[in-house]
Design a protein around this motif. Structure first.
Motif, mmCIF file in Angstrom:
data_model
loop_
_atom_site.group_PDB
_atom_site.id
_atom_site.type_symbol
_atom_site.label_atom_id
_atom_site.label_comp_id
_atom_site.label_asym_id
_atom_site.label_seq_id
_atom_site.Cartn_x
_atom_site.Cartn_y
_atom_site.Cartn_z
ATOM 1 N N LEU A 44 24.436 5.099 6.173
ATOM 2 C CA LEU A 44 24.984 6.276 5.512
ATOM 3 C C LEU A 44 24.239 7.558 5.876
ATOM 4 C CD1 LEU A 44 25.604 4.758 1.971
ATOM 5 C CD2 LEU A 44 27.234 5.030 3.837
ATOM 6 N N LEU A 45 23.063 7.447 6.460
ATOM 7 C CA LEU A 45 22.312 8.631 6.857
ATOM 8 C C LEU A 45 22.707 9.043 8.266
ATOM 9 C CD1 LEU A 45 18.785 7.671 5.497
ATOM 10 C CD2 LEU A 45 20.530 9.084 4.410
ATOM 11 N N PRO A 46 22.788 10.346 8.534
ATOM 12 C CA PRO A 46 23.255 10.795 9.858
ATOM 13 C C PRO A 46 22.268 10.450 10.966
ATOM 14 C CG PRO A 46 22.548 12.661 8.515
ATOM 15 C CD PRO A 46 22.511 11.465 7.626
ATOM 16 N N ALA A 47 22.738 9.681 11.949
ATOM 17 C CA ALA A 47 21.942 9.341 13.129
ATOM 18 C C ALA A 47 22.616 9.890 14.373
ATOM 19 C CB ALA A 47 21.781 7.828 13.237
ATOM 20 N N ALA A 48 23.495 10.879 14.184
ATOM 21 C CA ALA A 48 24.232 11.549 15.252
ATOM 22 C C ALA A 48 24.825 12.804 14.625
ATOM 23 C CB ALA A 48 25.333 10.634 15.796
ATOM 24 N N PRO A 49 25.300 13.743 15.426
ATOM 25 C CA PRO A 49 25.976 14.914 14.846
ATOM 26 C C PRO A 49 27.163 14.472 13.992
ATOM 27 C CG PRO A 49 25.513 15.266 17.168
ATOM 28 C CD PRO A 49 25.217 13.821 16.898
ATOM 29 N N MET A 50 27.218 14.956 12.760
ATOM 30 C CA MET A 50 28.244 14.529 11.819
ATOM 31 C C MET A 50 28.820 15.733 11.089
ATOM 32 S SD MET A 50 28.485 11.089 11.667
ATOM 33 C CE MET A 50 28.965 10.671 9.992
ATOM 34 N N ALA A 51 30.048 15.578 10.615
ATOM 35 C CA ALA A 51 30.684 16.569 9.750
ATOM 36 C C ALA A 51 31.209 15.842 8.522
ATOM 37 C CB ALA A 51 31.817 17.285 10.477
ATOM 38 N N TYR A 52 31.082 16.486 7.356
ATOM 39 C CA TYR A 52 31.481 15.862 6.102
ATOM 40 C C TYR A 52 32.361 16.818 5.301
ATOM 41 C CZ TYR A 52 27.418 12.868 7.080
ATOM 42 O OH TYR A 52 26.510 12.026 7.664
ATOM 43 N N ALA A 53 33.402 16.278 4.683
ATOM 44 C CA ALA A 53 34.171 17.035 3.704
ATOM 45 C C ALA A 53 33.418 16.999 2.389
ATOM 46 C CB ALA A 53 35.558 16.430 3.537
ATOM 47 N N VAL A 54 33.159 18.165 1.808
ATOM 48 C CA VAL A 54 32.445 18.259 0.534
ATOM 49 C C VAL A 54 33.498 18.285 -0.571
ATOM 50 C CG1 VAL A 54 30.759 19.561 -0.811
ATOM 51 C CG2 VAL A 54 30.635 19.566 1.693
ATOM 52 N N VAL A 55 33.663 17.166 -1.253
ATOM 53 C CA VAL A 55 34.788 16.987 -2.171
ATOM 54 C C VAL A 55 34.309 17.018 -3.613
ATOM 55 C CG1 VAL A 55 36.681 15.478 -2.863
ATOM 56 C CG2 VAL A 55 36.015 15.624 -0.457
ATOM 57 N N SER A 56 34.753 18.042 -4.340
ATOM 58 C CA SER A 56 34.488 18.119 -5.774
ATOM 59 C C SER A 56 35.688 17.653 -6.585
ATOM 60 C CB SER A 56 34.130 19.560 -6.171
ATOM 61 O OG SER A 56 32.955 19.985 -5.529
ATOM 62 N N ASP A 57 36.881 17.806 -6.011
ATOM 63 C CA ASP A 57 38.117 17.433 -6.703
ATOM 64 C C ASP A 57 38.762 16.257 -5.975
ATOM 65 O OD1 ASP A 57 40.472 17.204 -8.047
ATOM 66 O OD2 ASP A 57 41.199 19.222 -7.615
ATOM 67 N N PRO A 58 38.687 15.042 -6.519
ATOM 68 C CA PRO A 58 39.247 13.881 -5.817
ATOM 69 C C PRO A 58 40.756 13.947 -5.651
ATOM 70 C CG PRO A 58 38.540 13.284 -8.033
ATOM 71 C CD PRO A 58 38.029 14.665 -7.790
ATOM 72 N N ALA A 59 41.437 14.787 -6.436
ATOM 73 C CA ALA A 59 42.889 14.904 -6.308
ATOM 74 C C ALA A 59 43.288 15.511 -4.968
ATOM 75 C CB ALA A 59 43.454 15.755 -7.446
ATOM 76 N N ALA A 60 42.315 16.199 -4.295
ATOM 77 C CA ALA A 60 42.620 16.820 -3.003
ATOM 78 C C ALA A 60 42.575 15.818 -1.864
ATOM 79 C CB ALA A 60 41.636 17.956 -2.729
ATOM 80 N N VAL A 61 42.088 14.610 -2.107
ATOM 81 C CA VAL A 61 41.926 13.619 -1.043
ATOM 82 C C VAL A 61 43.266 12.962 -0.736
ATOM 83 C CG1 VAL A 61 40.765 11.485 -0.370
ATOM 84 C CG2 VAL A 61 39.527 13.214 -1.682
ATOM 85 N N ASP A 62 43.767 13.204 0.479
ATOM 86 C CA ASP A 62 45.019 12.609 0.950
ATOM 87 C C ASP A 62 45.129 12.900 2.438
ATOM 88 O OD1 ASP A 62 47.418 11.324 1.038
ATOM 89 O OD2 ASP A 62 48.395 12.543 -0.499
#
Length: 741
Positions: A44-62
């Motif tokens: 789960l820790l970045p061992a390569a260049p990574m990008a993450y969606a910072v999600v505060s509202d789970p309803a936006a996940v789709d």
């Protein structure tokens, strides 16, 4: 980093809500992958260049393109979850020059987990290699661009700020409000040091991508490109030793080589990118590289670099007389002191018969293992280990000058060995300027027999520039550990570098023929079998075609090393040495309080995009459409569409923290405090207003003494969200009121 791993774990659970195009399942981990809590956390820790969606509202996940039916979630995530984004392409370019690699990475991700009608922040995290130093980043999202820039120190009260580092050597940048389905194209540049071991140079770049960033092959082709160039600086044959990825040699011109790998791959790299080579050299060899100044340089003098390789390792190493000076103040309590003790114990085991040693611990008091230097033998080493087990106790304050004086007095009796002091501390003290001057005077009075002083900083509360200056004055080596987990390995590497001296008291004959000759460090250090000698500086005048470096071998015979002078055009020396120059000049400016030196650091920092203590790194947010309109307006017209400025913080070391040292604070390693556990808070949704402030719907039911249909619907939705996140206990609490049923 536990909080980061926890946020990614929450994000991966949230991503189970996604229904990918064509109804295909998400990518699965490769067969045979290690399982277990430790292996899972490491993934789960970045061992390569990574990008993450910072999600505060789970309803936006789709999924953005083919929305699926999702049970609506009235909730907020605090702290936000991090959903790793799928990557479309990667382009890595590595340019190895002397002992430094300049790295440029370009990657494209897409926000595959947020519906197109919603937005979220995107966090980029780029782990860098050995002594990584960020040089800049450019990110484009649609018609918005974000570019870093090094400027003079910004107003510390600037409202717009971003966190610029996640952990040491891990650059972090957050892009605000990215629309679901958008592409994020990022270019990040940094420099890092090459490893050197037994005549072999190697570059090691974090390049292990987790399986869940692989997009479905039927949706996207994955393009991977790696370019590498080697410019050794020597007119000698470069021998290839190995590579982790299939590189093809494209060109070879003298001591400059280039390689390329370009392919459509089934999955992204699951191993770090490594490349190693050696420069053919049977014995000590070196060169002096010269580069003329330009009108943009911070100094109008020309630049030189002395680069000497230790050779095949057949040279005899000097006998050692070492004194370990270890900080045992209260702030070293726990893992830091335990790791230092383990490192010193290993270092003692590497000493050989004929060497001498002693150990001094210091806080407000001083304790020595022995009243004199001890000869190395099995019994003495065993006694030293027993003594450390009993005396490495963290308590009291910090006093550095007293143990340094004691160590120098002990080493005055070492006549047939190189006397060396290894100072390790995590604190900053009031008399640091006086210590530097006292040490300088003491070493000058002892001449060529003066002890070498190497310094090691632990955490962020010590003054790294004070320790660097002491090491520079003492012809020693400086290093630091900013994480408790790296203390032991870095101390051992630092010790081996400093203690394996094969040529001492180096001098350069050409200095007498030049009008001006200034080395960035206080003096030229000894040559170690464990690393090349690489120093830079400024000069005026004309170098001869060949320069001779002289020094003394372990048997005290004099040696001369012929250095060929080369005028170079295809290697930017200022860029190669900028991080080292900035650190050394900053240490000098700190010691002398010289404002002119500070201005030199500022100019050098801005010219080379290398952050310093006197500059800031800011992010400029630009609307490309608006910028184009401004370009089309007549000259002199001032538009209102100035770029937004965000200051990146957390990238600088500072000059120590005396207050934290006096209070013996234990958190000087820059590690994040654990974030609170995941909570889901219900928004107002038509039920009674008390629900808006409750995590558990049972609180509302008990408060109202009733449950209407809307409450039941809302409970079912919360339960679905909790189940999706794997929070089954919370779900049971919501649905069953915590009962066993």
């Amino acid at each position: 980093m536990e909080d980061f791993a926890r946020a990614v774990e929450d994000g991966l659970k949230l991503s189970k809500r996604l229904v990918l195009p064509g109804g295909m399942p998400p990518p699965r981990p490769p067969a045979g992958m290690e399982r277990g809590p430790d292996a899972a956390a490491a993934l789960l820790l970045p061992a390569a260049p990574m990008a993450y969606a910072v999600v505060s509202d789970p309803a936006a996940v789709d999924t953005p393109d083919v929305p699926s039916y999702q049970p609506y979630v009235y909730g907020r995530l605090d702290p936000p979850a991090l959903i790793p984004l799928q990557m479309k392409e990667i382009d890595l370019a590595v340019d190895c020059s002397l002992d430094t690699a300049a790295v440029t990475l370009r990657a494209r991700w897409w926000l595959h987990c947020i519906t197109r009608s919603r937005e979220c922040d995107v966090r980029l995290v780029v782990p860098m290699g050995e002594q990584g130093s960020i040089l800049g980043a450019e990110v484009t999202v649609g018609r918005m661009s974000y570019n870093t820039q090094v400027t003079e120190v910004e107003d510390q009260t600037m409202e717009n700020t971003m966190k610029g580092i996640l952990k040491p050597h891990m650059f972090c940048l957050t892009i605000p409000q990215v629309e679901g389905g958008a592409d994020i194209v990022a270019t990040v540049r940094w420099s890092q040091k090459l490893h050197y071991d037994n005549g072999r140079f190697s570059v090691d770049i974090p390049f292990r991508f987790p399986y869940y960033v692989n997009p479905l092959p039927k949706v996207f082709m994955k393009r991977e490109k790696i370019q590498l160039t080697v410019n050794s600086g020597f007119s000698k044959e470069v021998l290839l030793q190995g590579t982790s990825h299939s590189l093809k040699e494209k060109a070879r011109q003298g001591d400059k080589l280039s390689f390329l790998h370009e392919a459509i791959v089934e999955s992204w790299s699951s191993k770090d990118f490594t490349f190693s080579y050696s420069v053919y050299s049977g014995d000590l060899s070196g060169c002096i590289l010269l580069q003329p100044s330009t009108s943009q340089d911070y100094d109008d003098r020309d630049t030189f670099s002395i680069f000497i390789l230790p050779g095949s390792g057949n040279r005899k190493v000097f006998k050692k007389a070492v004194v370990f000076v270890v900080d045992t103040s209260g702030s070293m309590k726990g893992k830091p002191l335990e790791n230092v003790k383990n490192a010193v114990s290993t270092a003692l085991s590497e000493l050989v018969q004929g060497d001498y040693f002693n150990i001094i611990t210091f806080n407000e008091e001083l304790h020595s293992f022995s009243a004199c230097l001890e000869k190395v033998n099995e019994k003495a080493i065993a006694n030293a280990n027993d003594w450390m087990n009993a005396n490495f106790v963290a308590e009291g304050g910090t006093d550095i000058m007293h143990p340094l004086n004691e160590a120098m007095a002990l080493l005055s009796s070492a006549h047939d060995a190189v006397p060396q002091i290894f100072l390790m501390t995590d604190g900053s003290v009031d008399d640091e300027h006086d210590i530097c001057q006292t040490v300088k005077n003491e070493l000058l009075s002892r001449g060529s027999k003066s002890p070498r002083i190497s310094t090691f900083g632990l955490g962020l509360y010590c003054n790294h520039y004070f320790l660097r200056m002491v090491a520079s004055i003492g012809k020693g080596h400086f290093d630091a550990a900013l994480e408790t987990g790296s203390i032991e390995s870095r101390i051992l590497k630092w010790f081996r570098k400093a203690s394996n001296t094969i040529v001492a008291n180096i001098s350069i004959d050409a200095t007498k023929q030049l009008d001006d000759f200034e080395v960035d460090s206080e003096c030229i250090p000894d040559i170690s079998a464990q690393c090349p000698l690489c120093v830079s500086g400024k000069y005026q005048g004309k170098f001869p075609e060949t320069v001779v470096a002289t020094g003394y071998l372990a048997d005290m015979t004099e040696i001369s090393i012929e250095l060929k002078v080369q005028h170079i055009k295809d290697m930017p020396l200022d860029n190669v040495f900028a991080p080292q120059q900035i650190a050394l000049l900053t240490a000098k400016a700190w010691l002398s309080a010289d404002k002119q030196l500070e201005r030199k650091v500022i100019k050098l920092s801005i010219e080379n995009s290398v952050l310093s203590e006197y500059t800031s790194m800011v992010v400029l947010q630009t609307n490309l459409d608006a910028a184009q309109k401004v370009k089309q307006k007549p000259k002199g017209h001032k538009g209102a569409n100035e770029p937004l400025r965000f200051q990146l913080h957390g990238l600088k070391l500072g000059f120590g923290d005396k207050a934290a040292t006096k209070e013996n604070l234990l958190t000087g390693f820059g590690e994040e405090k654990p974030l609170e556990t995941l909570k889901i808070f219900k928004k107002a949704g038509g039920c009674c207003s008390r629900v808006a402030d409750c995590l558990c719907c049972m609180c509302c039911i008990k408060a109202c003494n009733r449950m209407n249909d809307q409450c039941a619907i809302m409970m079912a939705q919360v339960c679905a969200a909790l189940s999706c996140l794997g929070c089954y206990e919370c779900c049971a609490e919501v649905c069953c009121g915590g009962s066993e049923s």
